[in-house]
Structures are given as C-alpha cells and as structure tokens.
Design an enzyme around this catalytic site. Structure first.
Site, short mmCIF file in Angstrom:
data_model
loop_
_atom_site.label_atom_id
_atom_site.label_comp_id
_atom_site.label_asym_id
_atom_site.label_seq_id
_atom_site.Cartn_x
_atom_site.Cartn_y
_atom_site.Cartn_z
N CYS A 67 -1.14 12.15 -27.82
CA CYS A 67 -1.20 12.03 -26.35
C CYS A 67 0.17 12.46 -25.81
O CYS A 67 0.92 13.13 -26.52
CB CYS A 67 -1.59 10.62 -25.92
SG CYS A 67 -0.42 9.33 -26.39
N ARG A 112 -2.33 5.73 -25.37
CA ARG A 112 -3.62 6.14 -25.94
C ARG A 112 -3.59 6.43 -27.43
O ARG A 112 -4.39 5.87 -28.19
CB ARG A 112 -4.15 7.38 -25.18
CG ARG A 112 -4.52 7.11 -23.73
CD ARG A 112 -4.69 8.40 -22.95
NE ARG A 112 -3.42 9.11 -22.81
CZ ARG A 112 -3.28 10.31 -22.25
NH1 ARG A 112 -4.35 10.94 -21.79
NH2 ARG A 112 -2.09 10.87 -22.14
N ASP A 119 -5.55 8.49 -18.79
CA ASP A 119 -4.25 7.88 -19.13
C ASP A 119 -4.13 6.54 -18.41
O ASP A 119 -4.09 6.52 -17.17
CB ASP A 119 -3.13 8.83 -18.72
CG ASP A 119 -1.80 8.44 -19.34
OD1 ASP A 119 -1.67 7.26 -19.78
OD2 ASP A 119 -0.90 9.28 -19.40
P1 4NP Z 1 0.22 8.03 -23.20
O1 4NP Z 1 0.62 7.49 -21.74
O2 4NP Z 1 0.36 9.53 -23.17
O3 4NP Z 1 -1.20 7.59 -23.37
O4 4NP Z 1 1.17 7.37 -24.18
C1 4NP Z 1 1.85 7.77 -21.13
C2 4NP Z 1 2.97 7.08 -21.50
C3 4NP Z 1 4.17 7.34 -20.87
C4 4NP Z 1 4.24 8.29 -19.87
C5 4NP Z 1 3.10 9.00 -19.51
C6 4NP Z 1 1.91 8.74 -20.15
N1 4NP Z 1 5.47 8.55 -19.21
O5 4NP Z 1 5.47 9.36 -18.25
O6 4NP Z 1 6.52 8.00 -19.60
#
Ligand code: 4NP
Length: 160
Positions: free
Chosen positions: A7, A13, A123
């Site tokens: 991800c 995720r 997300d």
């Molecule tokens: P992930 O979610 O891709 O599912 O781990 C996110 C975690 C952090 C960030 C964006 C999406 N961020 O912008 O820091």
C-alpha cells in the site's frame, strides 16, 4: 509461494493484509511466506497504525510486531505475487521496479474477490475506526480466495 502486500504507507492496509494472510497460511498448513511494504517512505520502521492493530486483535490476528518498510525493486524478483491495494500503488510499483517490472506478478488485491473489476481497497487513514473494520472484512474475504485459488493451483501442478 512468496506473497507481498503493498500500500502507500505500509501502516494501515498492507500490514493488515499481511497479518490476515499469514494467519490463514498457518491455519491451512501451507509453506508460503507473506510480507508487506509501502511505496512511500514516511513511516519506515513504525508499527502498524493503532486502529489496524486494534481491529486485527479483535479478530484474533496479532500484527503488533510488524514494521513498516519501503518497496524495493528487488522485491519484484523475490516475490511470486505482489498484491497492491489501489491503482496508485500499482503505478508506483511499476515505476519503482524499473527494468525488473513483471506485469504477470502484480495485481490489485480485490481482483481475487471481484475478478477483473479492478476495485480498490479504500484507504482508512483519514477516517474513523469503522473504516478499518470495513477494510478488514474486504481483506479477509480476498485472502480467503487467495488460499483457495492458489492451493488448488499448487495441487494441480503437483499432479500434472
Ligand atoms: P496505508 O495508509 O497506505 O494503508 O498505510 C496510509 C498511511 C499513511 C499515509 C497515507 C496512507 N500518509 O500520508 O502518511
């Protein structure tokens, strides 16, 4: 089978997908390995988001020991199958893999649940706990299908 879940941040995720699939691999007695990574570098070394940890714990899956890392182009060689959560992840993995990109190895995870529909795992990062429960359910169903589809394929390959 070596499977990588990808991800953006590797804290919401894909760590959930890794933990859920690892649990199912163990229950099914398969000798597969699973790992996860993020295309971004913002959270390297961090544990999964507290709500990912909470929701997985409620469902009997411990992901507290996992640590975020960034996707590396050599992952494209090391893993048999790379599942991405959304189409941005797909494009990033493609760019980051450079000359090692292998289209046959990479797919959106939800195509295991809804074949050819190219649906994305939403997300939950900006939302509430409810979003993490919804994502958990989607990932759990997709991982059930990975176990069913690929253990059948391995059995067929062994008898062929
Ligand atoms: P992930 O979610 O891709 O599912 O781990 C996110 C975690 C952090 C960030 C964006 C999406 N961020 O912008 O820091």
């Amino acid at each position: 089978m070596k499977i990588l879940m990808v991800c953006l941040g590797n804290i919401c995720r894909s760590p959930l997908a890794e933990g859920i699939l690892r649990n199912k691999i163990k229950k099914a007695g398969l000798c597969w390995t699973v790992d996860s990574a993020g295309t971004g570098n913002y959270h390297i070394g961090e544990p999964p988001h507290r709500l990912s940890q909470k929701v997985s714990k409620i469902n009997g899956v411990d992901i507290s020991f996992q640590q975020a890392r960034q996707f590396n182009k050599l992952d494209m060689l090391h893993f048999d199958k790379i599942y991405v959560m959304d189409s941005d992840n797909y494009e990033e993995v493609k760019v980051m893999s450079q000359d090692l990109w292998d289209e046959n190895k990479v797919d959106l995870l939800l195509n295991e649940l809804y074949p050819c529909e190219n649906r994305e795992v939403p997300d939950p990062w900006y939302g509430t706990e409810e979003g993490y429960h919804r994502v958990y359910k989607l990932l759990d169903e997709a991982c059930n299908n990975i176990i069913i589809n690929y253990s059948e394929e391995q059995k067929r390959n062994k008898t062929a």
